[in-house]
Design an enzyme around this catalytic site. Structure first.
Site, PDB file in Angstrom:
ATOM      1  N   LYS A 165       0.835  -1.208   0.000  1.00  0.00           N
ATOM      2  CA  LYS A 165       0.000   0.000   0.000  1.00  0.00           C
ATOM      3  C   LYS A 165       0.868   1.256   0.000  1.00  0.00           C
ATOM      4  O   LYS A 165       0.593   2.210  -0.742  1.00  0.00           O
ATOM      5  CB  LYS A 165      -0.943  -0.020   1.216  1.00  0.00           C
ATOM      6  N   THR A 166       1.908   1.285   0.822  1.00  0.00           N
ATOM      7  CA  THR A 166       2.800   2.449   0.853  1.00  0.00           C
ATOM      8  C   THR A 166       3.530   2.605  -0.477  1.00  0.00           C
ATOM      9  O   THR A 166       3.686   3.726  -0.992  1.00  0.00           O
ATOM     10  CB  THR A 166       3.813   2.323   2.003  1.00  0.00           C
ATOM     11  N   ASP A 168      -1.141   6.775   6.445  1.00  0.00           N
ATOM     12  CA  ASP A 168      -1.139   5.342   6.741  1.00  0.00           C
ATOM     13  C   ASP A 168      -2.004   5.078   7.972  1.00  0.00           C
ATOM     14  O   ASP A 168      -2.108   5.926   8.872  1.00  0.00           O
ATOM     15  CB  ASP A 168       0.295   4.879   6.980  1.00  0.00           C
ATOM     16  N   THR A 189      -5.537  -1.182   7.220  1.00  0.00           N
ATOM     17  CA  THR A 189      -5.598  -2.636   7.341  1.00  0.00           C
ATOM     18  C   THR A 189      -6.957  -3.082   7.856  1.00  0.00           C
ATOM     19  O   THR A 189      -7.226  -4.280   7.931  1.00  0.00           O
ATOM     20  CB  THR A 189      -4.503  -3.138   8.309  1.00  0.00           C
ATOM     21  N   ARG A 196       6.455  -8.316   1.895  1.00  0.00           N
ATOM     22  CA  ARG A 196       7.361  -7.815   2.941  1.00  0.00           C
ATOM     23  C   ARG A 196       8.015  -8.976   3.680  1.00  0.00           C
ATOM     24  O   ARG A 196       9.218  -8.941   3.989  1.00  0.00           O
ATOM     25  CB  ARG A 196       6.595  -6.916   3.924  1.00  0.00           C
TER      26      ARG A 196
END
Length: 358
Positions: free
Chosen positions: A71-72, A116, A165, A224
């Protein structure tokens, strides 16, 4: 001996401090470089292309999904594709409306503001955000009581990119102000292999295709985590091998770091072991389960449980957590008659009142 690894950080998809700089170097810089999420990429490409053609800022964008899926990275790509600067903050950091007002007043036209964990933004700041998103202005209240005055401030047209999230935790008014919402899905193994091969090329890690497949298969569908495992496998290959990551080195490294064939770590197996051996497969409450493994309930519920449920090891029921037949088999035990078989979609357990849990 290698230093002991904190399993919660190691296999958690959340960002840990030591990974920030390395993760930044591995981020893709364009939609063409971004691997996976084909539907989201196609939709975003249309949104951004249309905005560029009109000479306007894109609609506000909400990116939702589990941590570690990009997402980032997508927020940074949005700014890059639009040739704009990006300002980054987080929901918990915006405790007061004044914090948000200061940030908004410093934006220039076309900037991307990335928030975020936007579902954790404080209510006063959220209410200020409504007006900024719709009318590109904010009202700053000066003073207190009867003498308080509201000063309107114009805000340069900008694009808000929110990441969450927990999309269900967003308030309706905030969610409705986003012009485009994208949901990020977990990655398939072949997509993670491509992620690992790209990361290995950037980091200069020689890795065989079958070794990349092995690491990808234990990465919980999360880039990640895949990149984190890649770095640990590299360490093992450099210290105990010749620096080349082959299948044998990958398997040996993942064994050292307690990551099994399904991607379960020590804490995951402890939770399953307590549920199966300590409580006969359940049902049992998450707080009781946390005490049994010596962890906080939030750790069990937020770090372990989502993957165990997705892997078909645990089922949530109104009476508590229940081990599935897959959990018994994974621990090398024979499941009792009536154990939930999520693989084949078979109902297992029935409570005292006869309620069925699927």
């Amino acid at each position: 001996m290698m230093d002991e690894v904190d399993d919660r950080d190691f296999m958690s998809a959340s960002v840990v401090d030591g990974d920030r700089d390395l993760d930044a170097g591995l981020r893709p810089s364009s939609l063409g470089d971004f691997i996976g999420q084909p539907r989201v990429r196609e939709q975003l490409e249309l949104v951004l292309h249309a905005a560029r053609a009109r000479g306007r800022t894109p609609d506000h964008i909400l990116l939702s999904g589990p941590p570690g899926l990009g997402k980032t990275s997508l927020a940074m790509i949005i700014a890059s594709e639009m040739g704009a600067a990006i300002r980054i903050t987080s929901g918990p950091a915006l405790e007061r409306a004044g914090d948000l007002a200061a940030m908004l007043s410093n934006l220039v036209e076309g900037d991307v503001l990335f928030i975020d964990e936007i579902h954790r933004i404080a209510r006063p700041a959220e209410e200020m955000l409504y007006l900024a998103m719709e009318d590109f202005r904010v009202d700053v209240v000066v003073g207190k009581g009867p003498g308080a005055t509201s000063i309107p401030l114009e805000v340069a047209p900008f694009t808000l990119v929110g990441a969450t999230t927990r999309s269900g935790a967003l308030t309706g008014p905030l969610r409705d102000r986003f012009g485009f919402t994208a949901h990020m899905e977990f990655y398939e193994t072949d997509e993670l292999v491509r992620v690992l091969q790209r990361s290995a090329g950037i980091l200069g890690i020689p890795i065989d295709a079958d070794a990349a497949t092995e690491v990808a298969g234990r990465s919980r569908g999360t880039p990640r985590i895949a990149n984190r495992l890649l770095r640990r496998v590299r360490d093992f290959a450099e210290v105990r091998g010749n620096g080349h990551v082959d299948l044998a080195a990958a398997r040996a490294a993942l064994k050292v770091y307690d990551v099994d064939d399904l991607g379960l770590d020590r804490l995951d197996r402890a939770v399953l072991g307590a549920l199966v051996r300590g409580f006969g497969g359940g049902p049992v409450g998450v707080s009781t389960l946390a005490v049994a493994v010596g962890e906080e309930p939030a750790t069990v519920e937020e770090v372990c449980e989502p993957f165990l449920v997705r892997a078909g090891m645990i089922a949530r029921t109104p009476r508590g957590r229940v081990a599935t037949a897959g959990a018994w088999h994974h621990l090398g035990l024979q499941p009792p008659a009536g154990a939930i078989d999520q693989v084949h979609g078979v109902r297992a357990r029935e409570d005292d009142a006869g309620t069925l849990f699927n």
